[in-house]
Design a protein around this motif. Sequence first.
Motif, PDB file in Angstrom:
ATOM      1  N   TYR A  84       0.802  -1.223   0.000  1.00  0.00           N
ATOM      2  CA  TYR A  84       0.000   0.000   0.000  1.00  0.00           C
ATOM      3  C   TYR A  84       0.837   1.275   0.000  1.00  0.00           C
ATOM      4  CZ  TYR A  84      -3.519  -3.458   0.907  1.00  0.00           C
ATOM      5  OH  TYR A  84      -4.318  -4.570   0.812  1.00  0.00           O
ATOM      6  N   GLU A  85       1.983   1.250   0.677  1.00  0.00           N
ATOM      7  CA  GLU A  85       2.836   2.439   0.671  1.00  0.00           C
ATOM      8  C   GLU A  85       3.353   2.706  -0.745  1.00  0.00           C
ATOM      9  OE1 GLU A  85       3.229  -0.121   2.787  1.00  0.00           O
ATOM     10  OE2 GLU A  85       2.665   0.750   4.718  1.00  0.00           O
ATOM     11  N   ALA A  86       3.797   1.653  -1.431  1.00  0.00           N
ATOM     12  CA  ALA A  86       4.256   1.806  -2.813  1.00  0.00           C
ATOM     13  C   ALA A  86       3.110   2.281  -3.692  1.00  0.00           C
ATOM     14  CB  ALA A  86       4.821   0.486  -3.348  1.00  0.00           C
ATOM     15  N   ALA A  87       1.910   1.743  -3.471  1.00  0.00           N
ATOM     16  CA  ALA A  87       0.738   2.167  -4.250  1.00  0.00           C
ATOM     17  C   ALA A  87       0.476   3.656  -4.049  1.00  0.00           C
ATOM     18  CB  ALA A  87      -0.488   1.352  -3.846  1.00  0.00           C
ATOM     19  N   LEU A  88       0.618   4.133  -2.810  1.00  0.00           N
ATOM     20  CA  LEU A  88       0.409   5.561  -2.548  1.00  0.00           C
ATOM     21  C   LEU A  88       1.456   6.422  -3.249  1.00  0.00           C
ATOM     22  CD1 LEU A  88      -0.556   5.444   1.226  1.00  0.00           C
ATOM     23  CD2 LEU A  88      -2.049   6.062  -0.684  1.00  0.00           C
ATOM     24  N   PHE A  89       2.718   5.994  -3.206  1.00  0.00           N
ATOM     25  CA  PHE A  89       3.776   6.764  -3.868  1.00  0.00           C
ATOM     26  C   PHE A  89       3.574   6.802  -5.386  1.00  0.00           C
ATOM     27  CE2 PHE A  89       6.294   6.478   0.054  1.00  0.00           C
ATOM     28  CZ  PHE A  89       6.701   7.797   0.132  1.00  0.00           C
ATOM     29  N   VAL A  90       3.206   5.666  -5.979  1.00  0.00           N
ATOM     30  CA  VAL A  90       3.001   5.647  -7.427  1.00  0.00           C
ATOM     31  C   VAL A  90       1.729   6.416  -7.786  1.00  0.00           C
ATOM     32  CG1 VAL A  90       2.718   4.191  -9.464  1.00  0.00           C
ATOM     33  CG2 VAL A  90       4.276   3.491  -7.672  1.00  0.00           C
ATOM     34  N   GLY A  91       0.714   6.354  -6.930  1.00  0.00           N
ATOM     35  CA  GLY A  91      -0.486   7.165  -7.156  1.00  0.00           C
ATOM     36  C   GLY A  91      -0.163   8.650  -7.138  1.00  0.00           C
ATOM     37  N   LEU A  92       0.679   9.066  -6.187  1.00  0.00           N
ATOM     38  CA  LEU A  92       1.121  10.458  -6.142  1.00  0.00           C
ATOM     39  C   LEU A  92       1.924  10.812  -7.393  1.00  0.00           C
ATOM     40  CD1 LEU A  92       1.276  13.125  -4.572  1.00  0.00           C
ATOM     41  CD2 LEU A  92       3.306  12.199  -3.392  1.00  0.00           C
ATOM     42  N   THR A  93       2.733   9.871  -7.847  1.00  0.00           N
ATOM     43  CA  THR A  93       3.493  10.081  -9.088  1.00  0.00           C
ATOM     44  C   THR A  93       2.549  10.272 -10.266  1.00  0.00           C
ATOM     45  OG1 THR A  93       5.374   8.820  -8.261  1.00  0.00           O
ATOM     46  CG2 THR A  93       5.180   9.019 -10.656  1.00  0.00           C
ATOM     47  N   ALA A  94       1.459   9.506 -10.301  1.00  0.00           N
ATOM     48  CA  ALA A  94       0.473   9.655 -11.381  1.00  0.00           C
ATOM     49  C   ALA A  94      -0.092  11.067 -11.385  1.00  0.00           C
ATOM     50  CB  ALA A  94      -0.652   8.633 -11.214  1.00  0.00           C
ATOM     51  N   VAL A  95      -0.456  11.544 -10.209  1.00  0.00           N
ATOM     52  CA  VAL A  95      -0.989  12.914 -10.115  1.00  0.00           C
ATOM     53  C   VAL A  95       0.075  13.919 -10.559  1.00  0.00           C
ATOM     54  CG1 VAL A  95      -1.889  14.662  -8.531  1.00  0.00           C
ATOM     55  CG2 VAL A  95      -2.645  12.287  -8.333  1.00  0.00           C
ATOM     56  N   ARG A  96       1.317  13.678 -10.158  1.00  0.00           N
ATOM     57  CA  ARG A  96       2.414  14.561 -10.564  1.00  0.00           C
ATOM     58  C   ARG A  96       2.547  14.628 -12.084  1.00  0.00           C
ATOM     59  NH1 ARG A  96       7.661  12.054  -9.267  1.00  0.00           N
ATOM     60  NH2 ARG A  96       7.709  11.522 -11.457  1.00  0.00           N
ATOM     61  N   PHE A  97       2.459  13.480 -12.748  1.00  0.00           N
ATOM     62  CA  PHE A  97       2.536  13.470 -14.213  1.00  0.00           C
ATOM     63  C   PHE A  97       1.420  14.291 -14.832  1.00  0.00           C
ATOM     64  CE2 PHE A  97       4.852   9.193 -14.037  1.00  0.00           C
ATOM     65  CZ  PHE A  97       6.078   9.747 -14.362  1.00  0.00           C
ATOM     66  N   LEU A  98       0.215  14.148 -14.303  1.00  0.00           N
ATOM     67  CA  LEU A  98      -0.918  14.884 -14.850  1.00  0.00           C
ATOM     68  C   LEU A  98      -0.749  16.384 -14.623  1.00  0.00           C
ATOM     69  CD1 LEU A  98      -3.571  14.616 -16.353  1.00  0.00           C
ATOM     70  CD2 LEU A  98      -4.716  14.389 -14.141  1.00  0.00           C
ATOM     71  N   VAL A  99      -0.348  16.762 -13.419  1.00  0.00           N
ATOM     72  CA  VAL A  99      -0.128  18.189 -13.125  1.00  0.00           C
ATOM     73  C   VAL A  99       0.980  18.748 -14.006  1.00  0.00           C
ATOM     74  CG1 VAL A  99       0.687  19.814 -11.362  1.00  0.00           C
ATOM     75  CG2 VAL A  99      -1.054  18.117 -10.792  1.00  0.00           C
ATOM     76  N   ALA A 100       2.076  18.001 -14.149  1.00  0.00           N
ATOM     77  CA  ALA A 100       3.191  18.469 -14.988  1.00  0.00           C
ATOM     78  C   ALA A 100       2.765  18.608 -16.445  1.00  0.00           C
ATOM     79  CB  ALA A 100       4.381  17.526 -14.860  1.00  0.00           C
ATOM     80  N   ALA A 101       1.841  17.750 -16.899  1.00  0.00           N
ATOM     81  CA  ALA A 101       1.348  17.849 -18.273  1.00  0.00           C
ATOM     82  C   ALA A 101       0.520  19.109 -18.472  1.00  0.00           C
ATOM     83  CB  ALA A 101       0.512  16.621 -18.638  1.00  0.00           C
ATOM     84  N   LEU A 102      -0.241  19.460 -17.443  1.00  0.00           N
ATOM     85  CA  LEU A 102      -1.153  20.591 -17.566  1.00  0.00           C
ATOM     86  C   LEU A 102      -0.539  21.919 -17.122  1.00  0.00           C
ATOM     87  CD1 LEU A 102      -4.361  18.810 -16.211  1.00  0.00           C
ATOM     88  CD2 LEU A 102      -3.683  19.152 -18.601  1.00  0.00           C
ATOM     89  N   SER A 103       0.386  21.874 -16.169  1.00  0.00           N
ATOM     90  CA  SER A 103       0.969  23.101 -15.613  1.00  0.00           C
ATOM     91  C   SER A 103       2.386  22.832 -15.113  1.00  0.00           C
ATOM     92  CB  SER A 103       0.091  23.616 -14.467  1.00  0.00           C
ATOM     93  OG  SER A 103       0.652  24.771 -13.903  1.00  0.00           O
ATOM     94  N   PRO A 104       3.383  22.868 -16.006  1.00  0.00           N
ATOM     95  CA  PRO A 104       4.756  22.498 -15.625  1.00  0.00           C
ATOM     96  C   PRO A 104       5.521  23.607 -14.891  1.00  0.00           C
ATOM     97  CG  PRO A 104       4.692  23.060 -17.941  1.00  0.00           C
ATOM     98  CD  PRO A 104       3.273  23.162 -17.421  1.00  0.00           C
ATOM     99  N   ARG A 105       4.963  24.108 -13.821  1.00  0.00           N
ATOM    100  CA  ARG A 105       5.597  25.197 -13.074  1.00  0.00           C
ATOM    101  C   ARG A 105       6.447  24.634 -11.939  1.00  0.00           C
ATOM    102  NH1 ARG A 105       0.408  27.834 -14.150  1.00  0.00           N
ATOM    103  NH2 ARG A 105       0.850  29.403 -15.751  1.00  0.00           N
ATOM    104  N   GLN A 106       7.561  25.311 -11.668  1.00  0.00           N
ATOM    105  CA  GLN A 106       8.509  24.884 -10.642  1.00  0.00           C
ATOM    106  C   GLN A 106       7.866  24.763  -9.257  1.00  0.00           C
ATOM    107  OE1 GLN A 106      11.541  24.217 -11.796  1.00  0.00           O
ATOM    108  NE2 GLN A 106      12.621  23.786  -9.926  1.00  0.00           N
ATOM    109  N   ARG A 107       6.918  25.600  -8.943  1.00  0.00           N
ATOM    110  CA  ARG A 107       6.291  25.545  -7.612  1.00  0.00           C
ATOM    111  C   ARG A 107       5.624  24.199  -7.363  1.00  0.00           C
ATOM    112  NH1 ARG A 107       1.958  29.719  -9.496  1.00  0.00           N
ATOM    113  NH2 ARG A 107       0.381  28.312 -10.308  1.00  0.00           N
TER     114      ARG A 107
END
Length: 169
Positions: free
Chosen positions: A55-78
């Motif tokens: 479950y911990e790995a699932a949470l980290f990869v889930g967060l990574t998924a959100v990161r990819f989506l955010v970076a696709a839509l708004s690649p800002r350093q913040r």
Amino acid sequence: MPDISVSFALSQLLAALAFAGGIIAFQQRERAGMLKFWFVSALLNASHFAVLGQYEAALFVGLTAVRFLVAALSPRQRWMYCFLALSTLLIVLSYNNPLNLLPYLAAIVGTVGSFQKNVVVVRLLMAVGATAWIIHNLLVGSPVAVLMELAFLGSNLVGYVRSRKYAAN
């Protein structure tokens, strides 16, 4: 023949689908398209870890998924700092054994790498992250996930060599 449980088979199917999504992502020409396929791939990979009970790995990869989506839509350093903070909060809240440090390491270097402009730095950090996931996936016994990360690491290294040859000419 070893007895394979339905949940293990399902986890490996999800990992295989994540693998396919990652391969498709590598073939995208545009950054946003690539990151959106990585989003889908990471969601499938997170599901694979959840089915395995990691479950911990699932949470980290889930967060990574959100990161990819955010970076696709708004690649800002913040956003990088937000995801670094979220990853750190996640390890603080979910830590229960040293194995959890590998997904955290992968998340941190992947986050920093995702927001870099220098492609050599991006590739180096992604290689460190892939290596952390390879070790993690070996330790949790997920052969398809190991093969997936080895393929991603290999593709990254081939891309690095190709870019260095191109730069030298």
